[in-house]
Design a protein around this motif. Sequence first.
Motif, PDB file in Angstrom:
ATOM      1  N   LEU A  42      43.850 100.721  77.369  1.00  0.00           N
ATOM      2  CA  LEU A  42      45.067 100.528  76.582  1.00  0.00           C
ATOM      3  C   LEU A  42      46.259 100.810  77.496  1.00  0.00           C
ATOM      4  CD1 LEU A  42      44.074 102.453  73.324  1.00  0.00           C
ATOM      5  CD2 LEU A  42      43.932  99.997  73.743  1.00  0.00           C
ATOM      6  N   THR A  43      47.282  99.968  77.413  1.00  0.00           N
ATOM      7  CA  THR A  43      48.477 100.173  78.237  1.00  0.00           C
ATOM      8  C   THR A  43      49.663 100.542  77.351  1.00  0.00           C
ATOM      9  OG1 THR A  43      49.097  97.845  78.141  1.00  0.00           O
ATOM     10  CG2 THR A  43      47.674  98.527  79.970  1.00  0.00           C
ATOM     11  N   ASP A  44      50.682 101.103  77.957  1.00  0.00           N
ATOM     12  CA  ASP A  44      51.874 101.530  77.214  1.00  0.00           C
ATOM     13  C   ASP A  44      52.550 100.376  76.484  1.00  0.00           C
ATOM     14  OD1 ASP A  44      51.601 104.167  77.921  1.00  0.00           O
ATOM     15  OD2 ASP A  44      52.985 104.056  79.615  1.00  0.00           O
ATOM     16  N   ASP A  45      52.483  99.167  77.050  1.00  0.00           N
ATOM     17  CA  ASP A  45      53.182  98.047  76.421  1.00  0.00           C
ATOM     18  C   ASP A  45      52.313  97.234  75.463  1.00  0.00           C
ATOM     19  OD1 ASP A  45      51.644  97.057  78.461  1.00  0.00           O
ATOM     20  OD2 ASP A  45      53.173  95.704  79.261  1.00  0.00           O
ATOM     21  N   ASP A  46      51.102  97.707  75.131  1.00  0.00           N
ATOM     22  CA  ASP A  46      50.302  97.070  74.075  1.00  0.00           C
ATOM     23  C   ASP A  46      51.011  97.287  72.742  1.00  0.00           C
ATOM     24  OD1 ASP A  46      48.213  96.067  75.613  1.00  0.00           O
ATOM     25  OD2 ASP A  46      47.043  97.909  75.457  1.00  0.00           O
ATOM     26  N   HIS A  47      51.031  96.259  71.912  1.00  0.00           N
ATOM     27  CA  HIS A  47      51.710  96.343  70.619  1.00  0.00           C
ATOM     28  C   HIS A  47      50.720  96.698  69.511  1.00  0.00           C
ATOM     29  CE1 HIS A  47      55.744  94.763  71.600  1.00  0.00           C
ATOM     30  NE2 HIS A  47      55.085  94.239  72.634  1.00  0.00           N
ATOM     31  N   LEU A  48      51.227  97.409  68.497  1.00  0.00           N
ATOM     32  CA  LEU A  48      50.424  97.705  67.311  1.00  0.00           C
ATOM     33  C   LEU A  48      50.323  96.453  66.452  1.00  0.00           C
ATOM     34  CD1 LEU A  48      51.833 101.208  66.286  1.00  0.00           C
ATOM     35  CD2 LEU A  48      49.895 100.675  67.771  1.00  0.00           C
ATOM     36  N   TYR A  49      49.357  96.446  65.537  1.00  0.00           N
ATOM     37  CA  TYR A  49      49.135  95.282  64.673  1.00  0.00           C
ATOM     38  C   TYR A  49      49.403  95.629  63.225  1.00  0.00           C
ATOM     39  CZ  TYR A  49      47.156  92.538  68.452  1.00  0.00           C
ATOM     40  OH  TYR A  49      46.999  91.826  69.606  1.00  0.00           O
ATOM     41  N   ASP A  50      49.973  94.659  62.494  1.00  0.00           N
ATOM     42  CA  ASP A  50      50.222  94.803  61.063  1.00  0.00           C
ATOM     43  C   ASP A  50      48.954  94.467  60.282  1.00  0.00           C
ATOM     44  OD1 ASP A  50      52.912  95.566  61.261  1.00  0.00           O
ATOM     45  OD2 ASP A  50      53.561  93.466  61.424  1.00  0.00           O
TER      46      ASP A  50
ATOM     47  N   VAL B  88      44.725 108.493  69.923  1.00  0.00           N
ATOM     48  CA  VAL B  88      44.390 108.565  71.349  1.00  0.00           C
ATOM     49  C   VAL B  88      45.646 109.016  72.088  1.00  0.00           C
ATOM     50  CG1 VAL B  88      43.635 107.265  73.376  1.00  0.00           C
ATOM     51  CG2 VAL B  88      42.681 106.722  71.123  1.00  0.00           C
ATOM     52  N   PRO B  89      45.593 110.083  72.864  1.00  0.00           N
ATOM     53  CA  PRO B  89      46.796 110.577  73.550  1.00  0.00           C
ATOM     54  C   PRO B  89      47.183 109.714  74.750  1.00  0.00           C
ATOM     55  CG  PRO B  89      44.902 111.915  74.131  1.00  0.00           C
ATOM     56  CD  PRO B  89      44.428 110.940  73.090  1.00  0.00           C
ATOM     57  N   ASP B  90      48.461 109.756  75.071  1.00  0.00           N
ATOM     58  CA  ASP B  90      49.004 109.037  76.221  1.00  0.00           C
ATOM     59  C   ASP B  90      48.764 109.867  77.480  1.00  0.00           C
ATOM     60  OD1 ASP B  90      50.411 107.510  78.016  1.00  0.00           O
ATOM     61  OD2 ASP B  90      52.290 107.533  76.890  1.00  0.00           O
ATOM     62  N   ARG B  91      48.234 109.226  78.524  1.00  0.00           N
ATOM     63  CA  ARG B  91      47.993 109.936  79.793  1.00  0.00           C
ATOM     64  C   ARG B  91      49.273 110.156  80.584  1.00  0.00           C
ATOM     65  NH1 ARG B  91      43.477 106.721  82.794  1.00  0.00           N
ATOM     66  NH2 ARG B  91      45.158 106.886  84.283  1.00  0.00           N
ATOM     67  N   GLY B  92      50.332 109.429  80.259  1.00  0.00           N
ATOM     68  CA  GLY B  92      51.594 109.667  80.929  1.00  0.00           C
ATOM     69  C   GLY B  92      51.973 108.669  81.993  1.00  0.00           C
ATOM     70  N   ASP B  93      51.149 107.680  82.280  1.00  0.00           N
ATOM     71  CA  ASP B  93      51.527 106.637  83.226  1.00  0.00           C
ATOM     72  C   ASP B  93      51.503 105.295  82.501  1.00  0.00           C
ATOM     73  OD1 ASP B  93      48.820 106.432  82.924  1.00  0.00           O
ATOM     74  OD2 ASP B  93      48.302 106.710  85.009  1.00  0.00           O
ATOM     75  N   THR B  94      51.557 104.177  83.221  1.00  0.00           N
ATOM     76  CA  THR B  94      51.576 102.870  82.557  1.00  0.00           C
ATOM     77  C   THR B  94      50.277 102.556  81.840  1.00  0.00           C
ATOM     78  OG1 THR B  94      50.911 101.794  84.608  1.00  0.00           O
ATOM     79  CG2 THR B  94      53.281 101.882  84.120  1.00  0.00           C
ATOM     80  N   VAL B  95      49.178 103.141  82.298  1.00  0.00           N
ATOM     81  CA  VAL B  95      47.923 103.038  81.558  1.00  0.00           C
ATOM     82  C   VAL B  95      47.964 104.110  80.488  1.00  0.00           C
ATOM     83  CG1 VAL B  95      45.417 103.310  81.662  1.00  0.00           C
ATOM     84  CG2 VAL B  95      46.616 102.110  83.495  1.00  0.00           C
ATOM     85  N   TYR B  96      47.980 103.678  79.229  1.00  0.00           N
ATOM     86  CA  TYR B  96      48.079 104.632  78.120  1.00  0.00           C
ATOM     87  C   TYR B  96      46.853 105.544  78.097  1.00  0.00           C
ATOM     88  CZ  TYR B  96      48.960 106.410  73.445  1.00  0.00           C
ATOM     89  OH  TYR B  96      49.184 107.236  72.361  1.00  0.00           O
TER      90      TYR B  96
END
Length: 194
Positions: free
Chosen positions: A148-156, A174-182
């Motif tokens: 999962l990446t930071d710029d992946d969008h959520l779905y309705d 799922v927690p964010d790791r803090g870089d561009t890879v979520y």
Amino acid sequence: MRGQAHTLEAIVASLVLLTGLIFALQMTAVTPLSASTSSQHIENQQRAISDGLLATAAERNALKPALLYWDNSSAQYHNASETGLGVYASTPPDNTFGAMLERVFDERGVAYNVYIRFRGDRSQSPIIYLYNGRPSDNAVSASYTLTLTDDDHLYDTDGTQNETTLSEASEFPVPDRGDTVYNTVRVEVVSWRI
């Protein structure tokens, strides 16, 4: 006279042997859940089906949207039956991955759970995406890992992407790791015969 004694002795010995054999057979119960080569074959078949389901869902771009099927306002998966981490109970989500689960497992009378594990998770309790009960002893497991990446969008709920990116999501399990890879997640399907 001596021949008759030997014949009688042989008959009594065979009756004792036959009685012992019948007693031994009655002591061992063979049930549909007894281990055998056929049940091992069924388990192998279920594992292959689960592996195929996850690979197909990923290939058809249905797996990642299922993970991102998150209601940001209620902080749970859309239409989840329980609060918190968004457990679906025994009802698959209303998306392509949910339809695939129903088609592959529900129509064959196979129970299954879907778990989400993520990198950095030290606990033994994964996120429960879908729960149908406690697996039996002959349950099999298959998993698929995706990023999962930071710029992946959520779905309705209708299956379309919304404007909220994963980095903007509130209380996503799922927690964010803090870089561009979520984060890197492993989707695990545990299935067993009912």
